[in-house]
Write an enzyme that holds these catalytic residues in place. Structure first.
Site, PDB file in Angstrom:
ATOM      1  N   ARG A  93     -24.098 -45.830 -40.523  1.00  0.00           N
ATOM      2  CA  ARG A  93     -23.160 -44.723 -40.318  1.00  0.00           C
ATOM      3  C   ARG A  93     -23.928 -43.401 -40.255  1.00  0.00           C
ATOM      4  O   ARG A  93     -23.608 -42.515 -39.457  1.00  0.00           O
ATOM      5  CB  ARG A  93     -22.124 -44.673 -41.437  1.00  0.00           C
ATOM      6  CG  ARG A  93     -21.206 -43.457 -41.330  1.00  0.00           C
ATOM      7  CD  ARG A  93     -20.110 -43.443 -42.363  1.00  0.00           C
ATOM      8  NE  ARG A  93     -19.328 -42.218 -42.249  1.00  0.00           N
ATOM      9  CZ  ARG A  93     -18.234 -41.955 -42.946  1.00  0.00           C
ATOM     10  NH1 ARG A  93     -17.774 -42.840 -43.818  1.00  0.00           N
ATOM     11  NH2 ARG A  93     -17.576 -40.819 -42.794  1.00  0.00           N
ATOM     12  N   ASN A 147     -13.078 -50.289 -39.177  1.00  0.00           N
ATOM     13  CA  ASN A 147     -13.277 -49.259 -38.154  1.00  0.00           C
ATOM     14  C   ASN A 147     -14.384 -49.668 -37.180  1.00  0.00           C
ATOM     15  O   ASN A 147     -15.187 -50.536 -37.500  1.00  0.00           O
ATOM     16  CB  ASN A 147     -13.641 -47.935 -38.831  1.00  0.00           C
ATOM     17  CG  ASN A 147     -12.409 -47.123 -39.181  1.00  0.00           C
ATOM     18  OD1 ASN A 147     -11.416 -47.151 -38.462  1.00  0.00           O
ATOM     19  ND2 ASN A 147     -12.469 -46.411 -40.285  1.00  0.00           N
ATOM     20  N   CYS A 169      -4.293 -48.810 -39.474  1.00  0.00           N
ATOM     21  CA  CYS A 169      -5.063 -47.670 -39.972  1.00  0.00           C
ATOM     22  C   CYS A 169      -4.190 -46.943 -40.982  1.00  0.00           C
ATOM     23  O   CYS A 169      -3.002 -46.711 -40.725  1.00  0.00           O
ATOM     24  CB  CYS A 169      -5.435 -46.742 -38.826  1.00  0.00           C
ATOM     25  SG  CYS A 169      -6.314 -45.249 -39.368  1.00  0.00           S
ATOM     26  N   ASP A 170      -4.769 -46.569 -42.117  1.00  0.00           N
ATOM     27  CA  ASP A 170      -3.959 -45.892 -43.132  1.00  0.00           C
ATOM     28  C   ASP A 170      -4.019 -44.371 -43.022  1.00  0.00           C
ATOM     29  O   ASP A 170      -3.405 -43.666 -43.800  1.00  0.00           O
ATOM     30  CB  ASP A 170      -4.348 -46.341 -44.541  1.00  0.00           C
ATOM     31  CG  ASP A 170      -5.816 -46.099 -44.870  1.00  0.00           C
ATOM     32  OD1 ASP A 170      -6.474 -45.346 -44.126  1.00  0.00           O
ATOM     33  OD2 ASP A 170      -6.300 -46.665 -45.862  1.00  0.00           O
ATOM     34  N   HIS A 200      -6.449 -42.857 -34.471  1.00  0.00           N
ATOM     35  CA  HIS A 200      -7.119 -41.567 -34.708  1.00  0.00           C
ATOM     36  C   HIS A 200      -6.886 -40.607 -33.530  1.00  0.00           C
ATOM     37  O   HIS A 200      -7.718 -39.741 -33.257  1.00  0.00           O
ATOM     38  CB  HIS A 200      -8.626 -41.739 -34.943  1.00  0.00           C
ATOM     39  CG  HIS A 200      -8.937 -42.393 -36.251  1.00  0.00           C
ATOM     40  ND1 HIS A 200     -10.222 -42.687 -36.659  1.00  0.00           N
ATOM     41  CD2 HIS A 200      -8.133 -42.808 -37.258  1.00  0.00           C
ATOM     42  CE1 HIS A 200     -10.188 -43.257 -37.848  1.00  0.00           C
ATOM     43  NE2 HIS A 200      -8.932 -43.340 -38.232  1.00  0.00           N
ATOM     44  N   TYR A 264      -7.522 -36.275 -36.732  1.00  0.00           N
ATOM     45  CA  TYR A 264      -8.747 -36.619 -36.004  1.00  0.00           C
ATOM     46  C   TYR A 264      -8.818 -35.945 -34.634  1.00  0.00           C
ATOM     47  O   TYR A 264      -9.892 -35.889 -34.039  1.00  0.00           O
ATOM     48  CB  TYR A 264      -8.857 -38.135 -35.828  1.00  0.00           C
ATOM     49  CG  TYR A 264      -9.446 -38.841 -37.025  1.00  0.00           C
ATOM     50  CD1 TYR A 264     -10.794 -39.168 -37.078  1.00  0.00           C
ATOM     51  CD2 TYR A 264      -8.652 -39.175 -38.113  1.00  0.00           C
ATOM     52  CE1 TYR A 264     -11.332 -39.819 -38.179  1.00  0.00           C
ATOM     53  CE2 TYR A 264      -9.174 -39.823 -39.213  1.00  0.00           C
ATOM     54  CZ  TYR A 264     -10.521 -40.148 -39.243  1.00  0.00           C
ATOM     55  OH  TYR A 264     -11.054 -40.778 -40.330  1.00  0.00           O
ATOM     56  N   ARG A 284     -21.494 -36.544 -43.386  1.00  0.00           N
ATOM     57  CA  ARG A 284     -20.458 -37.200 -44.186  1.00  0.00           C
ATOM     58  C   ARG A 284     -20.976 -38.506 -44.815  1.00  0.00           C
ATOM     59  O   ARG A 284     -20.640 -38.835 -45.951  1.00  0.00           O
ATOM     60  CB  ARG A 284     -19.247 -37.477 -43.286  1.00  0.00           C
ATOM     61  CG  ARG A 284     -18.142 -38.282 -43.932  1.00  0.00           C
ATOM     62  CD  ARG A 284     -17.371 -37.502 -44.967  1.00  0.00           C
ATOM     63  NE  ARG A 284     -16.405 -38.374 -45.629  1.00  0.00           N
ATOM     64  CZ  ARG A 284     -16.001 -38.235 -46.871  1.00  0.00           C
ATOM     65  NH1 ARG A 284     -16.454 -37.252 -47.618  1.00  0.00           N
ATOM     66  NH2 ARG A 284     -15.125 -39.065 -47.396  1.00  0.00           N
TER      67      ARG A 284
END
Length: 441
Positions: A93, A147, A169-170, A200, A264, A284
């Protein structure tokens, strides 16, 4: 009431303890007899599993607990797979975020080139989980929130079209909890929402209470001034970067004041601003590794060392109860109205019927029944068609091992300024992802 067997795929995730706590919280309405953890990283999973085994022994000793790296053991005799895998873990990531930033492009986990890179890593392993489930428990359902959900959903639609996979997706649920707080409601479940978009990448266009009163004007007024920032600070995220995103919704909403945006969208509408405010040396991913990652594994190790979970600081992410609601809807045919990522198939008649859209569905024992949205405005239609093309090109690139298709996908992303930048980015991403992507030609 039937008791169920659950496999959590991605058992070594920092989110796994919270999911188990959430399942325990709902045992009265969704009883469980077995919880299995499955991961391909035994060392990482062992730490999480060691803590979860103690936690379960103290709070629900009647539940059988299994931790395994063997697919047959993990996926046999189960009713549901809750999948939240992170292929490449946080180290990859970090690359997804930092490589684009080196090119002056947005570095984000699910949006733009970073999301595309993550999608290319995720497709094969998610399909592998589907195949394990269908081999060993063909009647089970997979609730997939791995994801980047949009690319994963397109891959399952195209490559496993008859599989029992629900992609969820929450994030909209978290935003709806903020909306409920803004309105002074106890829960988002007091609202009936209409929403359309992609994962998103969507908009609320009608929100009412159970009596049919229109709540949208009050929400629009608040968001126009404050974004999704609320007076109740407990509803806000612990990390400053997230709260900046909630506040930025104010600017996103100005582009179409008649609707309320998914947060998003800021990454697609203001990528230059996001880049300008990013630290290319500390993204992040670093925040998460230094924060949540260390916290969860430290807490798990403390539980193992002390032999008890009493007094642990591990906690439930409240909006994660959405996953249990989804499982209950399937198990007990509740016909609950829920936002899911499903094949469009005419629900939005003026875009691609094969687009994977995020819209309200009624969910029962046979799966989701998408609700009709109707034609959408030109602004959203154009944005969504462009993003759908990106997602389809990524899956095409993975299937055909096509460099050209992936270059096109990155070029088409609203976050990338030119094909020249897209090509340079792609070449760097290929180098970083050699261990994960198919070899492109």
């Amino acid at each position: 009431m039937k008791k169920h067997a659950i496999t959590i795929a991605g058992g070594g995730s920092t989110f796994t303890p919270g999911i188990i706590l959430m399942l325990l919280e709902h045992l009265d309405t969704f009883p469980i007899h077995t919880i299995k953890l499955y991961d391909n990283d035994k060392e990482r999973q062992d730490t999480v599993a060691g803590a979860c085994e103690i936690l379960l022994s103290e709070r629900a000793p009647e539940i059988t607990f299994v931790s395994t790296i063997d697919p047959k053991e993990a996926f046999s005799d189960i009713d549901f797979v809750m999948a939240h895998i992170r292929v490449g873990k946080y180290k990859m990531r970090e690359q997804d975020e930092k490589i684009p930033l080196r090119h002056g492009v947005l570095g984000q986990e699910t949006c733009g080139p970073g999301g595309i890179a993550y999608g290319m890593r995720s497709i094969g392993p998610v399909l592998e989980l589907v195949d394990y489930m269908e081999t060993y428990s063909p009647d089970a359902w997979m609730l997939n929130y791995s994801n980047p959900a949009a690319i994963v959903a397109e891959a399952t639609r195209r490559l496993r079209p008859h599989s029992k996979v629900l992609n969820i997706c929450d994030m909209p649920i978290g935003i709806e909890e903020l909306m409920a707080s803004i309105l002074g409601l106890k829960s988002r479940k007091e609202m009936i929402v209409k929403y359309y978009g992609l994962n998103h990448f969507g908009w609320w266009y009608d929100i009412r209470d159970k009596e049919g009163n229109d709540l949208l004007p009050r929400l629009r007024e608040h968001v126009a001034k404050y974004g999704y920032v609320t007076k109740d600070k407990s509803k806000q995220h612990a990390d400053a970067s997230w709260n900046d995103t909630f506040a930025k919704a104010r600017d996103v909403q100005r582009i179409d004041p008649e609707t309320l945006p998914n947060t998003y969208l800021k990454y697609y509408f203001f990528p230059d601003e996001v880049v300008a405010h990013s630290n290319p040396a500390y993204t992040r991913a670093n925040e998460v590794m230094d924060g949540r990652e260390k916290f969860v594994f430290s807490e798990c190790q403390t539980i193992i060392d002390t032999g008890t979970a009493r007094g642990t600081a591990l906690h439930i992410d409240e909006h994660a109860s959405y996953i249990v609601d989804l499982a209950k809807a399937i198990a007990y045919n509740t016909q609950e109205r829920m936002l899911l990522i499903v094949e469009n198939n005419g629900a939005i008649p003026n875009i691609d019927p094969e687009a994977m859209v995020e819209i309200p569905c009624l969910v029962g024992s046979t799966g989701p029944e998408p609700l009709t949205v109707g034609p959408i405005p030109p602004f959203q239609k154009g944005l969504m068609e462009q993003q759908v093309a990106v997602e389809k090109l990524v899956v095409e690139a993975w299937v055909t091992k096509s460099y050209q298709a992936l270059w096109q996908a990155i070029t088409l992303s609203r976050t990338v300024p030119s094909a020249t930048v897209a090509k340079a980015l792609l070449d760097d991403l290929i180098e970083a992802n050699k261990a994960f992507w198919p070899e492109l030609s």
